[in-house]
Design an enzyme around this catalytic site. Structure first.
Site, PDB file in Angstrom:
ATOM      1  N   GLU A 147     160.231 -66.788 -23.864  1.00 10.63           N
ATOM      2  CA  GLU A 147     160.010 -65.503 -23.210  1.00 10.63           C
ATOM      3  C   GLU A 147     160.603 -65.522 -21.823  1.00 10.63           C
ATOM      4  OE1 GLU A 147     155.809 -64.736 -23.037  1.00 10.63           O
ATOM      5  OE2 GLU A 147     155.710 -64.300 -25.172  1.00 10.63           O
ATOM      6  N   HIS A 173     147.330 -72.507 -16.664  1.00 13.69           N
ATOM      7  CA  HIS A 173     147.310 -71.400 -17.629  1.00 13.69           C
ATOM      8  C   HIS A 173     145.936 -71.209 -18.255  1.00 13.69           C
ATOM      9  CE1 HIS A 173     151.598 -71.145 -17.186  1.00 13.69           C
ATOM     10  NE2 HIS A 173     151.746 -72.402 -17.572  1.00 13.69           N
ATOM     11  N   ARG A 180     138.638 -63.179 -31.827  1.00  9.40           N
ATOM     12  CA  ARG A 180     137.272 -63.692 -31.682  1.00  9.40           C
ATOM     13  C   ARG A 180     136.648 -63.053 -30.457  1.00  9.40           C
ATOM     14  NH1 ARG A 180     138.438 -66.889 -27.129  1.00  9.40           N
ATOM     15  NH2 ARG A 180     140.469 -67.896 -27.238  1.00  9.40           N
TER      16      ARG A 180
HETATM   17  P1  ADP Z   1     147.376 -69.367 -24.660  1.00  5.98           P
HETATM   18  O1  ADP Z   1     147.373 -69.187 -26.147  1.00  5.98           O
HETATM   19  O2  ADP Z   1     147.504 -70.785 -24.273  1.00  5.98           O
HETATM   20  O3  ADP Z   1     146.251 -68.619 -24.029  1.00  5.98           O
HETATM   21  P2  ADP Z   1     149.151 -67.248 -23.676  1.00  5.98           P
HETATM   22  O4  ADP Z   1     150.400 -66.827 -24.376  1.00  5.98           O
HETATM   23  O5  ADP Z   1     147.974 -66.344 -23.783  1.00  5.98           O
HETATM   24  O6  ADP Z   1     148.756 -68.698 -24.185  1.00  5.98           O
HETATM   25  O7  ADP Z   1     149.496 -67.495 -22.143  1.00  5.98           O
HETATM   26  C1  ADP Z   1     148.596 -68.121 -21.254  1.00  5.98           C
HETATM   27  C2  ADP Z   1     148.946 -67.821 -19.811  1.00  5.98           C
HETATM   28  O8  ADP Z   1     150.289 -68.230 -19.497  1.00  5.98           O
HETATM   29  C3  ADP Z   1     148.913 -66.370 -19.417  1.00  5.98           C
HETATM   30  O9  ADP Z   1     147.595 -65.944 -19.114  1.00  5.98           O
HETATM   31  C4  ADP Z   1     149.837 -66.334 -18.223  1.00  5.98           C
HETATM   32  O10 ADP Z   1     149.199 -66.838 -17.075  1.00  5.98           O
HETATM   33  C5  ADP Z   1     150.910 -67.328 -18.588  1.00  5.98           C
HETATM   34  N1  ADP Z   1     152.066 -66.667 -19.239  1.00  5.98           N
HETATM   35  C6  ADP Z   1     152.189 -66.431 -20.554  1.00  5.98           C
HETATM   36  N2  ADP Z   1     153.358 -65.802 -20.839  1.00  5.98           N
HETATM   37  C7  ADP Z   1     154.007 -65.654 -19.660  1.00  5.98           C
HETATM   38  C8  ADP Z   1     155.283 -65.091 -19.284  1.00  5.98           C
HETATM   39  N3  ADP Z   1     156.124 -64.583 -20.171  1.00  5.98           N
HETATM   40  N4  ADP Z   1     155.611 -65.108 -17.978  1.00  5.98           N
HETATM   41  C9  ADP Z   1     154.774 -65.644 -17.052  1.00  5.98           C
HETATM   42  N5  ADP Z   1     153.588 -66.197 -17.347  1.00  5.98           N
HETATM   43  C10 ADP Z   1     153.183 -66.203 -18.633  1.00  5.98           C
HETATM   44  P1  ADP Z   2     140.019 -68.316 -23.583  1.00  4.50           P
HETATM   45  O1  ADP Z   2     141.301 -67.515 -23.517  1.00  4.50           O
HETATM   46  O2  ADP Z   2     138.884 -67.478 -24.088  1.00  4.50           O
HETATM   47  O3  ADP Z   2     139.702 -69.059 -22.340  1.00  4.50           O
HETATM   48  P2  ADP Z   2     140.436 -71.011 -24.769  1.00  4.50           P
HETATM   49  O4  ADP Z   2     141.560 -71.322 -25.698  1.00  4.50           O
HETATM   50  O5  ADP Z   2     140.460 -71.638 -23.424  1.00  4.50           O
HETATM   51  O6  ADP Z   2     140.323 -69.401 -24.719  1.00  4.50           O
HETATM   52  O7  ADP Z   2     139.148 -71.464 -25.555  1.00  4.50           O
HETATM   53  C1  ADP Z   2     137.988 -70.718 -25.564  1.00  4.50           C
HETATM   54  C2  ADP Z   2     136.776 -71.591 -25.449  1.00  4.50           C
HETATM   55  O8  ADP Z   2     136.519 -72.218 -26.683  1.00  4.50           O
HETATM   56  C3  ADP Z   2     136.847 -72.735 -24.471  1.00  4.50           C
HETATM   57  O9  ADP Z   2     136.585 -72.410 -23.150  1.00  4.50           O
HETATM   58  C4  ADP Z   2     135.768 -73.629 -25.025  1.00  4.50           C
HETATM   59  O10 ADP Z   2     134.512 -73.265 -24.525  1.00  4.50           O
HETATM   60  C5  ADP Z   2     135.828 -73.414 -26.496  1.00  4.50           C
HETATM   61  N1  ADP Z   2     136.555 -74.496 -27.161  1.00  4.50           N
HETATM   62  C6  ADP Z   2     137.790 -74.414 -27.666  1.00  4.50           C
HETATM   63  N2  ADP Z   2     138.138 -75.560 -28.256  1.00  4.50           N
HETATM   64  C7  ADP Z   2     137.109 -76.408 -28.120  1.00  4.50           C
HETATM   65  C8  ADP Z   2     136.864 -77.771 -28.518  1.00  4.50           C
HETATM   66  N3  ADP Z   2     137.773 -78.485 -29.162  1.00  4.50           N
HETATM   67  N4  ADP Z   2     135.701 -78.321 -28.166  1.00  4.50           N
HETATM   68  C9  ADP Z   2     134.786 -77.609 -27.504  1.00  4.50           C
HETATM   69  N5  ADP Z   2     134.947 -76.321 -27.117  1.00  4.50           N
HETATM   70  C10 ADP Z   2     136.094 -75.733 -27.418  1.00  4.50           C
END
Ligand code: ADP
Ligand code: ADP
Ligand code: MG
Length: 689
Positions: free
Chosen positions: A200, A235, A296
């Protein structure tokens, strides 16, 4: 409505789901692992069933076992919480096959949104705006390089199967692309078993704004406004708020409709979140692009509950039962402003290294549960004082949610609530959160994902208390403890008095007396000198400065055990908690620690030997950056470990030579295990005079 549900999760989310179920007179079944045998969520439910070992794969991820337990206990539905099985379409399908209701979307919707690249292709068709980029099936290195060059730098490489901030690499220039791609693919295959990536455009000064959506089985969709989750580290979200500052009614509606279109495109049912990345243009305008959909309930859902007055778990349960959505789009209203702070066991000053340990003191501000936003403070917590934060699960201890009529009010409330959060026994980000809340960027709502690095100078290595007040707290606390002990002893003796000559502290009844306290503050030894004169009372000398000291213990409700301390012209209230030799001092200015050294207890101790490199916590070895025989400089990265959902770099403590690597990448290691042996460079011999 269901009569009984199983909660396939732990910690605060399991407790939170149990609370709504109890209010709706639905019985609950908890499942738990070895590490959670005494956990709060087990007590919060009506029944509990042990499902295996502490590692998630031995318990909370064992879905066949969980389905078996649901059937055996007569539960009709399973709430997956978040994390673990919540976005596992095979589990959702297995529930349906077993005649159980999965409280979440249909498996087809989880699958459609599970891979970032595929979901983007779908969204493109549905007319949802996307970040310019490549999300095709072709994965050859040369093709990806060409695509990145065509998009223009900086770009972001993302693991299509990624989540939780993992599997992402920002690349500034074409020459760096190949290496970043290789490292992203390596992390993706290790973490998600799938190395497909997408690319991206890296959005400049981006904000993360997400929309809460809800769908029912009758095909109705609504959006419950937005949450701004721009304040992030690695992130991952740190603070979340609703509504998003600067959001216009027009943009809210556009984003809401795009989110509903995204949900509709996959026949979504239940609670979901559509995440957008928002570009802030120099002229102040904003454009939004679809990032991903989390199929979720989200960790930060309480801020939406606070501004809408709704219980989203109740909505999930109603929808899962086949009921239509309780309200229509036109019936929602935003009431005030809410902010959530994630309290995590970690050390922000050490690159947010997760911490483990037991909650010796777990003091929370006055709060209500999610049902009533009394005083505007809500705490969602899955632990109690005395509980342990183990290395098996993530590092989140609790969530603090505040609500106010305006953002300013919510902010002030959050600062006060953080000030009243006293945790002793392990390191947390509570003080760091206070610094973020107090930073100019956050206070003025200059939000973007680079807020933390931009404000670094006021967020890390902050000491708001300072040596003189910390020293005064140490002395006041020590004298107060002694006075109390004396009081107790006195009450116990038949005569009602004790022999003054039995005192060990060197006080004399006539003439000035002098007493010294050995302490360590911020790794520096400090000798504190206390004199008691006839006229001027106590004088405390710290670091060459002498000031008068007065203190008294407060007994008023809410500040039991606090000391009211006056040092020179400054007066402050301090709560002091002993944790071994370390005194934790909590004041309105901030919190700090100061060590009270008992010289006798340390006699005969020697310095720990250098050159040993041990795992800071149990986890998995990801890679070694060095091999046996390499010369290394102090601070150079040697190995990478993965623990508590984070990667940690282990750096050389001194210059030296690597003698031996003791593990291989992929190995599981225990806390304190020696990872490699480093021979420190010869210290230059002292020159004889
Ligand atoms: P995850 O599945 O790990 O949550 P995301 O695609 O939701 O991944 O991205 C997590 C974070 O990374 C976003 O909240 C933002 O801070 C940053 N991010 C994602 N895509 C971009 C982008 N195209 N440009 C800049 N920052 C980004
Ligand atoms: P969000 O975008 O909601 O922050 P995350 O990918 O960080 O999403 O995960 C959501 C939440 O799920 C985490 O903050 C944690 O509490 C829980 N979680 C995810 N994976 C695990 C794991 N392997 N063990 C324990 N908790 C988990
Ligand atoms: Mg995300």
């Amino acid at each position: 409505m269901f009569k009984k549900i199983l909660i396939a999760n732990r910690g605060e989310i399991a407790c939170r789901v149990a609370a709504t179920a109890a209010r709706m007179a639905i019985r609950t079944v908890a499942v738990y692992s070895d590490a959670d045998a005494g956990a709060k969520h087990v007590q919060a439910c009506d029944e509990a069933v042990f499902i295996g070992g502490s590692a998630p794969k031995d318990s909370y991820l064992r879905w066949e076992k969980i389905i078996e337990v649901a059937k055996a206990t007569g539960a009709e539905a399973i709430h997956p919480g978040y994390g673990f099985l919540s976005e596992n379409e095979a589990f959702a399908q297995a529930c349906a096959d077993a005649g159980l209701v999965f409280i979440g979307p249909p498996p087809s919707a989880i699958l459609a949104m599970g891979l970032k690249a595929e979901s983007k292709q779908l969204m493109e068709k549905a007319g949802v705006p996307l970040v310019p980029g490549y999300h095709g099936a072709g994965q050859g290195a040369a093709l990806l390089q060409r695509e990145a060059d065509a998009i223009g730098y900086p770009v972001l490489i993302k693991a299509s199967a990624g989540g939780g901030g993992k599997g992402m690499r920002a690349v500034d220039k074409s020459e760096d692309f190949a290496e970043a791609l290789a490292s992203c693919k390596r992390e993706a295959i290790n973490s998600f078993g799938d190395d497909a990536v997408l690319i991206e455009k890296y959005v400049q000064r981006p904000r993360h704004i997400e929309i809460q959506v809800f769908g029912d089985t009758q095909g109705n969709y609504v959006y419950l406004f937005e949450r701004d989750c721009s304040v992030q580290r690695r992130h991952q979200k740190v603070l979340e708020e609703a509504p998003a500052p600067g959001m216009t009614a027009d943009m809210r509606e556009q984003m809401g409709q795009a989110a509903v279109a995204a949900a509709r495109a996959v026949n979504y049912v239940g609670a979901g979140t559509v995440e957008f990345i928002v570009e802030q243009k120099p002229d102040g305008s904003m454009s939004f692009f679809f990032m991903e959909m989390n199929t979720r309930l989200q960790v930060e859902h309480p801020v939406t509950e606070a501004i809408t007055g709704l219980d989203l778990v109740e909505w999930q349960l109603r929808v899962a039962c086949g009921e239509p959505l309780p309200l229509q789009q036109s019936e929602f209203k935003i009431n005030g402003h809410a902010i959530e702070a994630r309290i995590c066991a970690e050390t922000p000053d050490n690159n947010f290294l997760p911490a483990t340990g037991s909650l010796q003191v777990y003091g929370l501000p006055a709060h209500s549960s999610f049902e009533r936003a009394a005083h505007g403070v809500r705490v969602d917590s899955g632990v109690r004082q005395g509980d342990t934060i183990s290395p098996f699960y993530d590092s989140m201890v609790a969530k603090l949610i505040v609500h106010g009529s305006t953002r300013e009010e919510a902010l002030a409330r959050l600062d006060a609530a953080l000030m009243q959060t006293h945790i002793v026994g392990l390191s947390t980000n509570v003080q760091f959160l206070r610094h973020v809340v107090g930073s100019a960027s956050f206070a003025q709502a200059q939000l973007d994902t680079a807020l933390i690095p931009r404000e670094a100078s006021v967020l890390f290595h902050q000491d708001k208390v300072g040596l003189p007040l910390a020293a005064a707290a140490l002395v006041a606390h020590t004298l107060d403890q002694e006075a109390q002990a004396e009081h107790t002893a006195q009450a116990a003796t038949a005569q009602g008095w004790i022999d003054p000559w039995a005192r060990r502290d060197g006080w004399r009844s006539h003439g000035p007396s002098l007493r010294s306290f050995s302490s360590v503050y911020q790794e520096q030894p400090q000798v504190l000198l206390l004199t008691r004169g006839h006229a001027q009372g106590l004088q405390l000398m710290v670091d060459g400065q002498s000031e008068t000291l007065q203190f008294q213990r407060l007994h008023k409700a809410g500040s039991e055990g606090a000391l009211d301390i006056t040092l020179g012209a400054r007066r402050i209230q301090a709560q002091v908690h002993d944790h071994g030799e370390v005194l934790h001092v909590f004041t309105p200015l901030g919190a700090t620690t100061i060590t009270r050294v008992d010289a006798l207890a340390h006699a005969g101790e020697t310095q720990a030997e250098g050159g040993r490199l041990t795992a800071p916590m149990p986890g998995k070895v990801v890679s070694f950056a060095v091999k046996a025989g390499d010369g290394v400089k102090k601070g150079q990265p040697l190995a990478v470990m993965d623990a508590m959902k984070m990667e940690h770099t282990i750096a050389a403590p001194v210059d030296g030579t690597v003698a031996e690597l003791l593990y291989a990448p992929g190995d599981q290691v225990a806390e304190g295990a020696e990872l490699l042996r480093l021979v420190p460079l010869e210290q230059p011999a002292a020159v004889a005079a």
